[in-house]
Design a protein around this motif. Structure first.
Motif, PDB file in Angstrom:
ATOM      1  N   ALA A   1      20.560 -15.305 -11.427  1.00  0.00           N
ATOM      2  CA  ALA A   1      21.238 -16.009 -12.524  1.00  0.00           C
ATOM      3  C   ALA A   1      20.507 -15.837 -13.851  1.00  0.00           C
ATOM      4  CB  ALA A   1      21.392 -17.494 -12.180  1.00  0.00           C
ATOM      5  N   VAL A   2      19.178 -15.734 -13.814  1.00  0.00           N
ATOM      6  CA  VAL A   2      18.433 -15.535 -15.074  1.00  0.00           C
ATOM      7  C   VAL A   2      18.133 -14.057 -15.312  1.00  0.00           C
ATOM      8  CG1 VAL A   2      17.351 -17.819 -15.010  1.00  0.00           C
ATOM      9  CG2 VAL A   2      16.147 -15.861 -14.034  1.00  0.00           C
ATOM     10  N   GLY A   3      18.602 -13.205 -14.437  1.00  0.00           N
ATOM     11  CA  GLY A   3      18.369 -11.773 -14.610  1.00  0.00           C
ATOM     12  C   GLY A   3      16.931 -11.361 -14.370  1.00  0.00           C
ATOM     13  N   ALA A   4      16.209 -12.115 -13.539  1.00  0.00           N
ATOM     14  CA  ALA A   4      14.830 -11.721 -13.200  1.00  0.00           C
ATOM     15  C   ALA A   4      14.859 -10.926 -11.907  1.00  0.00           C
ATOM     16  CB  ALA A   4      13.962 -12.962 -13.027  1.00  0.00           C
ATOM     17  N   ARG A   5      13.942  -9.982 -11.756  1.00  0.00           N
ATOM     18  CA  ARG A   5      13.876  -9.200 -10.525  1.00  0.00           C
ATOM     19  C   ARG A   5      12.821  -9.769  -9.596  1.00  0.00           C
ATOM     20  NH1 ARG A   5      17.948  -8.276 -11.050  1.00  0.00           N
ATOM     21  NH2 ARG A   5      17.747  -9.419  -9.122  1.00  0.00           N
ATOM     22  N   VAL A   6      13.125  -9.676  -8.333  1.00  0.00           N
ATOM     23  CA  VAL A   6      12.243 -10.190  -7.295  1.00  0.00           C
ATOM     24  C   VAL A   6      11.370  -9.065  -6.757  1.00  0.00           C
ATOM     25  CG1 VAL A   6      12.234 -11.012  -4.898  1.00  0.00           C
ATOM     26  CG2 VAL A   6      13.741 -12.093  -6.595  1.00  0.00           C
ATOM     27  N   ARG A   7      10.097  -9.351  -6.590  1.00  0.00           N
ATOM     28  CA  ARG A   7       9.235  -8.424  -5.863  1.00  0.00           C
ATOM     29  C   ARG A   7       8.716  -9.187  -4.655  1.00  0.00           C
ATOM     30  NH1 ARG A   7       4.249  -5.571  -7.757  1.00  0.00           N
ATOM     31  NH2 ARG A   7       4.029  -3.904  -6.210  1.00  0.00           N
ATOM     32  N   ARG A   8       9.141  -8.749  -3.464  1.00  0.00           N
ATOM     33  CA  ARG A   8       8.751  -9.478  -2.256  1.00  0.00           C
ATOM     34  C   ARG A   8       7.312  -9.127  -1.916  1.00  0.00           C
ATOM     35  NH1 ARG A   8      12.377 -12.947  -0.031  1.00  0.00           N
ATOM     36  NH2 ARG A   8      10.382 -13.749   0.591  1.00  0.00           N
ATOM     37  N   LEU A   9       6.396 -10.028  -2.232  1.00  0.00           N
ATOM     38  CA  LEU A   9       4.985  -9.752  -1.958  1.00  0.00           C
ATOM     39  C   LEU A   9       4.716  -9.742  -0.459  1.00  0.00           C
ATOM     40  CD1 LEU A   9       3.406 -12.017  -4.724  1.00  0.00           C
ATOM     41  CD2 LEU A   9       4.020  -9.592  -4.847  1.00  0.00           C
ATOM     42  N   ASP A  10       5.565 -10.453   0.298  1.00  0.00           N
ATOM     43  CA  ASP A  10       5.365 -10.483   1.748  1.00  0.00           C
ATOM     44  C   ASP A  10       5.912  -9.234   2.439  1.00  0.00           C
ATOM     45  OD1 ASP A  10       7.919 -11.321   1.080  1.00  0.00           O
ATOM     46  OD2 ASP A  10       7.657 -13.346   1.905  1.00  0.00           O
ATOM     47  N   ALA A  11       6.566  -8.351   1.651  1.00  0.00           N
ATOM     48  CA  ALA A  11       7.092  -7.121   2.250  1.00  0.00           C
ATOM     49  C   ALA A  11       6.255  -5.899   1.868  1.00  0.00           C
ATOM     50  CB  ALA A  11       8.548  -6.911   1.828  1.00  0.00           C
ATOM     51  N   LEU A  12       5.162  -6.124   1.126  1.00  0.00           N
ATOM     52  CA  LEU A  12       4.282  -5.000   0.794  1.00  0.00           C
ATOM     53  C   LEU A  12       3.572  -4.554   2.069  1.00  0.00           C
ATOM     54  CD1 LEU A  12       2.827  -6.439  -2.519  1.00  0.00           C
ATOM     55  CD2 LEU A  12       4.441  -4.546  -2.289  1.00  0.00           C
ATOM     56  N   PRO A  13       3.119  -3.291   2.111  1.00  0.00           N
ATOM     57  CA  PRO A  13       2.463  -2.822   3.338  1.00  0.00           C
ATOM     58  C   PRO A  13       1.299  -3.735   3.717  1.00  0.00           C
ATOM     59  CG  PRO A  13       2.614  -1.066   1.706  1.00  0.00           C
ATOM     60  CD  PRO A  13       3.171  -2.289   1.071  1.00  0.00           C
ATOM     61  N   ARG A  14       1.138  -3.994   5.001  1.00  0.00           N
ATOM     62  CA  ARG A  14       0.108  -4.933   5.441  1.00  0.00           C
ATOM     63  C   ARG A  14      -1.248  -4.277   5.654  1.00  0.00           C
ATOM     64  NH1 ARG A  14       2.049  -9.640   3.967  1.00  0.00           N
ATOM     65  NH2 ARG A  14       2.194  -8.148   2.312  1.00  0.00           N
ATOM     66  N   GLY A  15      -1.250  -3.004   5.973  1.00  0.00           N
ATOM     67  CA  GLY A  15      -2.513  -2.342   6.265  1.00  0.00           C
ATOM     68  C   GLY A  15      -3.299  -2.093   4.983  1.00  0.00           C
ATOM     69  N   ALA A  16      -4.624  -2.013   5.108  1.00  0.00           N
ATOM     70  CA  ALA A  16      -5.455  -1.768   3.950  1.00  0.00           C
ATOM     71  C   ALA A  16      -5.291  -0.325   3.482  1.00  0.00           C
ATOM     72  CB  ALA A  16      -6.915  -2.039   4.290  1.00  0.00           C
ATOM     73  N   ALA A  17      -5.225  -0.123   2.170  1.00  0.00           N
ATOM     74  CA  ALA A  17      -5.135   1.225   1.618  1.00  0.00           C
ATOM     75  C   ALA A  17      -6.139   1.346   0.492  1.00  0.00           C
ATOM     76  CB  ALA A  17      -3.720   1.502   1.115  1.00  0.00           C
ATOM     77  N   GLY A  18      -7.183   2.128   0.687  1.00  0.00           N
ATOM     78  CA  GLY A  18      -8.156   2.374  -0.371  1.00  0.00           C
ATOM     79  C   GLY A  18      -9.226   1.300  -0.444  1.00  0.00           C
ATOM     80  N   PRO A  19     -10.388   1.674  -1.019  1.00  0.00           N
ATOM     81  CA  PRO A  19     -11.530   0.760  -1.074  1.00  0.00           C
ATOM     82  C   PRO A  19     -11.263  -0.482  -1.933  1.00  0.00           C
ATOM     83  CG  PRO A  19     -12.018   2.866  -2.190  1.00  0.00           C
ATOM     84  CD  PRO A  19     -10.665   2.999  -1.567  1.00  0.00           C
ATOM     85  N   ALA A  20     -10.492  -0.354  -3.018  1.00  0.00           N
ATOM     86  CA  ALA A  20     -10.209  -1.518  -3.866  1.00  0.00           C
ATOM     87  C   ALA A  20      -9.485  -2.567  -3.045  1.00  0.00           C
ATOM     88  CB  ALA A  20      -9.369  -1.113  -5.074  1.00  0.00           C
ATOM     89  N   PHE A  21      -8.553  -2.090  -2.212  1.00  0.00           N
ATOM     90  CA  PHE A  21      -7.801  -3.024  -1.396  1.00  0.00           C
ATOM     91  C   PHE A  21      -8.699  -3.658  -0.340  1.00  0.00           C
ATOM     92  CE2 PHE A  21      -5.113  -4.468   2.000  1.00  0.00           C
ATOM     93  CZ  PHE A  21      -4.087  -5.114   1.316  1.00  0.00           C
ATOM     94  N   ALA A  22      -9.602  -2.847   0.220  1.00  0.00           N
ATOM     95  CA  ALA A  22     -10.503  -3.378   1.251  1.00  0.00           C
ATOM     96  C   ALA A  22     -11.341  -4.517   0.682  1.00  0.00           C
ATOM     97  CB  ALA A  22     -11.394  -2.274   1.805  1.00  0.00           C
ATOM     98  N   ASP A  23     -11.838  -4.358  -0.552  1.00  0.00           N
ATOM     99  CA  ASP A  23     -12.602  -5.433  -1.190  1.00  0.00           C
ATOM    100  C   ASP A  23     -11.730  -6.671  -1.379  1.00  0.00           C
ATOM    101  OD1 ASP A  23     -14.743  -3.815  -1.301  1.00  0.00           O
ATOM    102  OD2 ASP A  23     -14.664  -3.422  -3.473  1.00  0.00           O
ATOM    103  N   ALA A  24     -10.518  -6.424  -1.870  1.00  0.00           N
ATOM    104  CA  ALA A  24      -9.606  -7.545  -2.105  1.00  0.00           C
ATOM    105  C   ALA A  24      -9.281  -8.248  -0.796  1.00  0.00           C
ATOM    106  CB  ALA A  24      -8.327  -7.051  -2.780  1.00  0.00           C
ATOM    107  N   PHE A  25      -9.162  -7.464   0.269  1.00  0.00           N
ATOM    108  CA  PHE A  25      -8.831  -8.040   1.567  1.00  0.00           C
ATOM    109  C   PHE A  25      -9.973  -8.937   2.052  1.00  0.00           C
ATOM    110  CE2 PHE A  25      -7.761  -8.260   6.021  1.00  0.00           C
ATOM    111  CZ  PHE A  25      -6.373  -8.334   5.974  1.00  0.00           C
ATOM    112  N   ALA A  26     -11.213  -8.458   1.858  1.00  0.00           N
ATOM    113  CA  ALA A  26     -12.368  -9.267   2.259  1.00  0.00           C
ATOM    114  C   ALA A  26     -12.405 -10.562   1.447  1.00  0.00           C
ATOM    115  CB  ALA A  26     -13.652  -8.471   2.062  1.00  0.00           C
TER     116      ALA A  26
END
Ligand code: SF4
Lengths: 421, 350
Positions: free
Chosen positions: B21-46
């Motif tokens: 209704a407000v013309g905003a787009r949804v980004r489903r954060l729960d649908a992003l890949p679950r596995g770790a990808a790359g060292p930056a992500f590994a740090d963030a995961f920890a």
């Protein structure tokens, strides 16, 4: 060694046995009783004179008297998980087992006519639905709506400005639920709702909270610490289950007076108090010697637990419509105990009020916000030891290694020296 | 604000119509890949693990890791109370946004949709959906008219119905493809989602149903195809489910195309593993599974996502179909040896 346990703790336990024996006798005679979770508005049940057993209290009794396993076996036989929140399912299993689960010293948990619960988490609601769908007991559930606009230093204002601190929308929601619970309780008790009775119950509960607050302030200011935290826990908690009665209020006053006597006499838990510690989290029920160990070895005393302090800060509600005041009393406990910023600000304030040198923070799997609490205390300059354990499951707990780590922390961060022999 | 606002969304109780209704787009954060990808992500995961602790659905930890690794591109994040893990994620993000400005986290909002069948829960939910619309208005600068809301409610209803149709076309479409389209549909404008779904329906109608043993899936949420894909690697097809992020609730329509009507639908849509009744869910899944020709039901749950454990006994009592239990799983993953073992035991796989 002289018995230095609190008289009032022993008296509270004696009263609890007497009360439960009476409740059982009444239940046997056909009077309907309720089983309720700790976070539902018990005072309304009391206003209808419907006797109630608190689920968590019963679990602690059954667990300490060896009736947990048979209860959990019954839970598993009913096709329910025995390893998901076992602590809160024991009573359900005991009722399924009926007379077979006779708890030594206490007896059988009567089959309730009604169970009531909040819906915090994913399991509480399902667990209580099992009371309805598996055991066949009537269920009343309350929503657990979330605070999205936390108020700073809630403990300063919640007693009087609860409408603002808790939020009118959540209070409206729970009052509507209480208004649905009223006809249920009228049917079960055969009595009509009596607002005057609820007002009186709220007044007595407020007085009890005032005594708890005086007790807490007394302990915070006393040097040395006059009473063990493991003693104050039952002395505060058992009367809490009788909140809204004269006995409950008088027990809170007696606890205060007994501690005041000790302060007057200059009695300390240890002869040579060298470190004051705060205990955050539920009690370490399966290793109660933990506390005494550090008293003896390091002159380190535990001056604080949430049980007394939430009884001091969390319950008083003055003025207003009694149903609204009651609702506001029961909304948001998990936030004040586990969620930043309400919980973090409160723990820091409490640490400062009690002049602690360090904090042992029990982080088990389920409570939320452990990270933010630890950080807030460290930022306030208070060293924190994070003890990772489940407070009701000792299988993964290694007492010797935990003690060694705490000792290490005491020496390096709290600068407490071990006793010389 | 230039261009469309992009709002991160977590959980099944966030009403997507309001974003349309407000013309905003949804980004489903729960649908992003679950596995770790790359060292930056590994740090963030920890770090996410440190913040959320161990007693939580690891899927929530993965979601937080994504946000910490790269919060850019999100104008806000909206979460809900569909599961304890989603609520805890909200508390963590709220505290991080409040305390750590240099992380550049966007504003965080909780839409506290309730589900108990009472007028008071409905009224509370209606106020929550109105609050969500106000928040979205603040972030996008757009205040939708009643007509905008009605259009959005109808368009999203069409998307939901197309998804429902597609769900029933399994196994002519794989369970994984359905899961992918299901999660994507929330992220697309309704018109674009409809185009994609109609194509998928047409192509499913052209293809003949795969001749594979069929199963129904229940338990933890399934945003995106990762787990379903792994399951189907065993040589089975997922033809029915009652999972958050799956086919659950697609049959429920908005009755009144207004903010209140959207709220009423969201309130009614509460039969998830975490919020629904085990008895009702088991009865309804038993029918869904039989109608789709499933020969077994798989109960899948991630570690510390306990709701499904409470339903297994009830489910077994409600259906003659065998129930294979695969619990204690990691984020975005399923232990195929356990699943295969279970399917072999009931004679579905040799
Ligand atoms: S598989 Fe069995 S033991 Fe493991 S989590 Fe599920 S119910 Fe519990």
């Amino acid at each position: 060694m002289t018995d230095d346990r609190l008289r009032t703790a022993r008296e509270a336990l004696r009263h609890q046995r007497e009360w439960f024996a009476e409740l059982r006798a009444e239940a046997e005679a056909g009077r309907p009783v309720a089983l309720v979770n700790a976070d539902v508005p018990h005072e309304l049940f009391r206003a209808f004179d419907v006797p109630y057993v608190v689920n968590q209290w019963w679990s602690s009794v059954a667990a300490s008297r060896g009736a947990a396993q048979s209860g959990l076996d019954a839970v598993a036989r009913a096709g329910l998980p025995r390893d998901s929140e076992p602590y809160n399912t024991i009573g359900l299993g005991n009722v399924l087992n009926g007379d077979a689960d006779d708890v030594p010293g206490w007896g059988v948990l009567p089959r309730p006519a009604l169970v009531a619960t909040d819906r915090t988490g994913d399991v509480t609601g399902k667990l209580f639905e099992a009371w309805r769908d598996v055991v066949g007991v009537e269920l009343f559930a309350f929503e657990s709506a979330v605070q999205t606009a936390p108020v700073e230093e809630w403990w300063q204002t919640v007693a009087d400005q609860w409408e603002h601190v808790v939020g009118s929308r959540r209070i409206d929601l729970m009052v509507a639920e209480l208004r649905e619970l009223i006809p249920v309780l009228e049917r079960i008790s055969g009595r009509a709702y009596d607002e005057t009775a609820l007002r009186e119950i709220m007044r007595l509960g407020n007085e009890q909270a005032e005594w708890n607050r005086r007790t807490r302030d007394l302990i915070a200011a006393a040097r040395p610490l006059p009473v063990r935290v493991t003693d104050t826990i039952p002395a505060v908690m058992l009367p809490q289950w009788h909140r809204g009665t004269e006995w409950g209020r008088d027990a809170a006053r007696a606890l205060h007076d007994e501690i005041a006597e000790r302060v007057e006499a200059g009695r300390g838990v240890v002869a040579d108090e060298r470190a004051r510690l705060m205990w955050i989290g539920r009690g370490l029920w399966f290793d109660m010697d933990f506390y005494r160990h550090f008293e003896e070895q390091y002159g380190a005393v535990f001056v604080w637990s949430m049980y007394l302090s939430i009884a001091a800060d969390g319950y008083a509600r003055y003025g207003g419509d009694p149903l609204r005041a009651l609702a506001s009393r029961f909304i948001g406990f998990p936030e004040r105990l586990y969620v930043a910023p309400e919980a973090t600000e409160w723990y820091v304030d409490q640490a400062q009020q009690h002049g602690v040198d360090g904090v042992v923070h029990l982080v088990s799997d389920d409570p939320r916000g452990g990270w933010a609490i630890t950080r807030a205390l460290e930022e306030a300059g208070i060293p924190v030891f994070v003890l990772r354990a489940d407070n009701a499951d000792e299988s993964a707990y290694d007492a010797a290694s935990v003690r060694a780590q705490v000792a290490d922390w005491l020496e390096s961060r709290v600068e407490a020296a071990p006793a010389r022999r | 604000m230039s261009g469309e606002a992009v709002i991160g969304v977590v959980g099944r109780d966030v009403p997507i119509e309001v974003f349309d209704a407000v013309g905003a787009r949804v980004r489903r954060l729960d649908a992003l890949p679950r596995g770790a990808a790359g060292p930056a992500f590994a740090d963030a995961f920890a770090e996410a693990g440190e913040i959320l602790g161990t007693g939580i659905d690891p899927d929530a930890t993965a979601t937080l890791a994504h946000v910490l690794a790269d919060p850019s591109g999100l104008d806000a994040i909206v979460l809900c109370s569909d599961a304890d893990a989603t609520q805890r994620l909200y508390y963590a993000l709220r505290e991080l946004a409040r305390r750590e400005h240099d992380r550049g986290l966007p504003p965080v909002h909780l839409a506290d949709v309730l589900h108990l069948p009472r007028a008071s829960s409905l009224a509370y939910t209606a106020a929550e959906v109105a609050r969500l619309q106000d928040a979205l208005g603040d972030w996008t600068g757009r205040r939708p008219s009643a007509g905008d809301v009605a259009d959005a409610a109808r368009a999203r209803g069409q998307v939901r119905r197309a998804l429902w149709l597609l769900a029933d076309l399994r196994p002519a479409i794989s369970g994984a493809d359905f899961a992918l389209l299901r999660a994507r549909a929330d992220e697309l404008a309704p018109e674009a989602a409809l185009v994609a779904l109609r194509e998928a329906v047409a192509s499913a109608r052209r293809s003949s149903p795969a001749d594979l043993p069929r199963i129904a899936l229940t338990g933890s949420s399934q945003w995106g195809p990762a787990v379903v894909e792994r399951i189907e690697q065993c040589g089975v097809r997922v033809v029915a489910d009652d999972c958050a992020g799956g086919a659950l609730g697609l049959e429920l329509d908005v009755r009144e195309p207004s903010v209140d009507g959207i709220a009423e639908r969201a309130w009614r849509d509460g039969q998830s593993a975490h919020r629904g009744s085990a008895l009702e869910r088991a009865a309804s899944l038993a029918v869904r599974a039989e109608r789709a020709g499933a020969a077994a039901i798989v109960s899948y749950a991630r570690r510390r996502d306990d709701a499904a454990m409470w339903e297994v006994g009830t489910l077994r009592a409600a259906t003659a179909l065998p129930v294979v239990v695969v619990h204690e799983q990691a984020a975005g993953d399923i232990d195929l040896s356990v699943l295969r073992g279970g399917l072999e035991q009931i004679g579905m796989l040799r």
